[in-house]
Design a protein around this motif. Sequence first.
Motif, PDB file in Angstrom:
ATOM      1  N   SER A  22       0.828  -1.209   0.000  1.00  0.00           N
ATOM      2  CA  SER A  22       0.000   0.000   0.000  1.00  0.00           C
ATOM      3  C   SER A  22       0.860   1.256   0.000  1.00  0.00           C
ATOM      4  O   SER A  22       0.597   2.215  -0.756  1.00  0.00           O
ATOM      5  N   LYS A  23       1.925   1.284   0.844  1.00  0.00           N
ATOM      6  CA  LYS A  23       2.779   2.467   0.915  1.00  0.00           C
ATOM      7  C   LYS A  23       3.499   2.704  -0.403  1.00  0.00           C
ATOM      8  O   LYS A  23       3.488   3.808  -0.956  1.00  0.00           O
ATOM      9  N   ARG A  24       4.144   1.705  -0.926  1.00  0.00           N
ATOM     10  CA  ARG A  24       4.936   1.885  -2.158  1.00  0.00           C
ATOM     11  C   ARG A  24       4.028   2.137  -3.370  1.00  0.00           C
ATOM     12  O   ARG A  24       4.416   2.822  -4.305  1.00  0.00           O
ATOM     13  N   ARG A  25       2.805   1.530  -3.363  1.00  0.00           N
ATOM     14  CA  ARG A  25       1.871   1.787  -4.466  1.00  0.00           C
ATOM     15  C   ARG A  25       1.473   3.242  -4.493  1.00  0.00           C
ATOM     16  O   ARG A  25       1.516   3.894  -5.547  1.00  0.00           O
ATOM     17  N   ASN A  26       1.137   3.782  -3.334  1.00  0.00           N
ATOM     18  CA  ASN A  26       0.753   5.190  -3.286  1.00  0.00           C
ATOM     19  C   ASN A  26       1.921   6.095  -3.674  1.00  0.00           C
ATOM     20  O   ASN A  26       1.758   7.088  -4.385  1.00  0.00           O
ATOM     21  N   GLY A  27       3.130   5.728  -3.227  1.00  0.00           N
ATOM     22  CA  GLY A  27       4.302   6.523  -3.589  1.00  0.00           C
ATOM     23  C   GLY A  27       4.571   6.469  -5.075  1.00  0.00           C
ATOM     24  O   GLY A  27       4.913   7.474  -5.717  1.00  0.00           O
ATOM     25  N   LEU A  28       4.370   5.260  -5.685  1.00  0.00           N
ATOM     26  CA  LEU A  28       4.609   5.119  -7.123  1.00  0.00           C
ATOM     27  C   LEU A  28       3.586   5.908  -7.930  1.00  0.00           C
ATOM     28  O   LEU A  28       3.934   6.580  -8.915  1.00  0.00           O
ATOM     29  N   LEU A  29       2.350   5.896  -7.512  1.00  0.00           N
ATOM     30  CA  LEU A  29       1.318   6.669  -8.216  1.00  0.00           C
ATOM     31  C   LEU A  29       1.581   8.174  -8.076  1.00  0.00           C
ATOM     32  O   LEU A  29       1.390   8.939  -9.029  1.00  0.00           O
ATOM     33  N   LYS A  30       2.076   8.580  -6.869  1.00  0.00           N
ATOM     34  CA  LYS A  30       2.386   9.986  -6.667  1.00  0.00           C
ATOM     35  C   LYS A  30       3.549  10.427  -7.544  1.00  0.00           C
ATOM     36  O   LYS A  30       3.514  11.499  -8.157  1.00  0.00           O
ATOM     37  N   LYS A  31       4.589   9.584  -7.643  1.00  0.00           N
ATOM     38  CA  LYS A  31       5.731   9.919  -8.481  1.00  0.00           C
ATOM     39  C   LYS A  31       5.330   9.994  -9.958  1.00  0.00           C
ATOM     40  O   LYS A  31       5.814  10.861 -10.690  1.00  0.00           O
ATOM     41  N   ALA A  32       4.427   9.106 -10.390  1.00  0.00           N
ATOM     42  CA  ALA A  32       3.973   9.144 -11.783  1.00  0.00           C
ATOM     43  C   ALA A  32       3.207  10.423 -12.066  1.00  0.00           C
ATOM     44  O   ALA A  32       3.396  11.064 -13.114  1.00  0.00           O
ATOM     45  N   TYR A  33       2.377  10.834 -11.145  1.00  0.00           N
ATOM     46  CA  TYR A  33       1.634  12.082 -11.330  1.00  0.00           C
ATOM     47  C   TYR A  33       2.585  13.280 -11.376  1.00  0.00           C
ATOM     48  O   TYR A  33       2.447  14.169 -12.226  1.00  0.00           O
ATOM     49  N   GLU A  34       3.538  13.311 -10.457  1.00  0.00           N
ATOM     50  CA  GLU A  34       4.499  14.404 -10.434  1.00  0.00           C
ATOM     51  C   GLU A  34       5.318  14.465 -11.714  1.00  0.00           C
ATOM     52  O   GLU A  34       5.597  15.542 -12.243  1.00  0.00           O
ATOM     53  N   LEU A  35       5.700  13.308 -12.231  1.00  0.00           N
ATOM     54  CA  LEU A  35       6.480  13.266 -13.465  1.00  0.00           C
ATOM     55  C   LEU A  35       5.677  13.812 -14.632  1.00  0.00           C
ATOM     56  O   LEU A  35       6.219  14.548 -15.480  1.00  0.00           O
ATOM     57  N   SER A  36       4.419  13.472 -14.695  1.00  0.00           N
ATOM     58  CA  SER A  36       3.589  13.954 -15.801  1.00  0.00           C
ATOM     59  C   SER A  36       3.348  15.456 -15.730  1.00  0.00           C
ATOM     60  O   SER A  36       3.273  16.142 -16.753  1.00  0.00           O
TER      61      SER A  36
END
Length: 243
Positions: A22-36
């Motif tokens: 759950s923690k890493r999934r949320n972090g990965l989705l946040k990083k993808a949004y920030e990158l876009s």
Amino acid sequence: MGRGRVELKRIENKINRQVTFSKRRNGLLKKAYELSVLCDAEVGLIIFSSRGKLYEFASAGMSKTLERYQRCSFTPHENSIERETQSWYQEVTKLKAKYESLQRTQRHLLGEDLGPLSVKELQNLEKQLEGALAQTRQRKTQLMIEQMEDLRKKERHLGDLNKQLRVKLEEEGQNLNVIQNMWSSDAAAGSSNFSLHSSQTNPMDCTPEPVMQMGYHQYHPAEGSSIPKSLTGETNFIQGWVL
């Protein structure tokens, strides 16, 4: 003192594994949004959990991103060949399944391989056979009626021809009778004319005129006559000097 390096391996504890996911999934989705957002990049992220649950993020829409990915990953020629091959494979699969179904239905209609069928399927098969039998009998009756109508038409046609030939024969017979009557009347008229001409002639006119004859006639005694042959020569000699 800093944190030590975490060894990458599967977490055996189920609860810790779920918390970490759950923690890493949320972090990965946040990083993808920030990158876009920061880099104006088209980002697409797809995550499936161990239980099969889907998590995704797409800055420009997942379907659009996937289509762009397919266009960039495959050349047009290879993509068209692959699609065509897949289409033909699907068509062959459908035709094969349909062929097997038709073969199975044909065997069932012939009364073969009825063991796996249930009662309901057997009832449906019975209804199909009864319907086919009814249609066959109906078609047979229709053909017989059509043949009877054709025979009746031929019979009427032959009857008309027979009547025409009979009338023609009667006309020919009447013409023949007329010709025979004409011949008989002509023959009767000719015989009457001949008898009338014979009655009008003079019997004296029929007497032969005297004829002068030189020499003598050879006298031939009749058969069975008693005159001797020696006298016949003398008689002929005497008659030769008589006028």
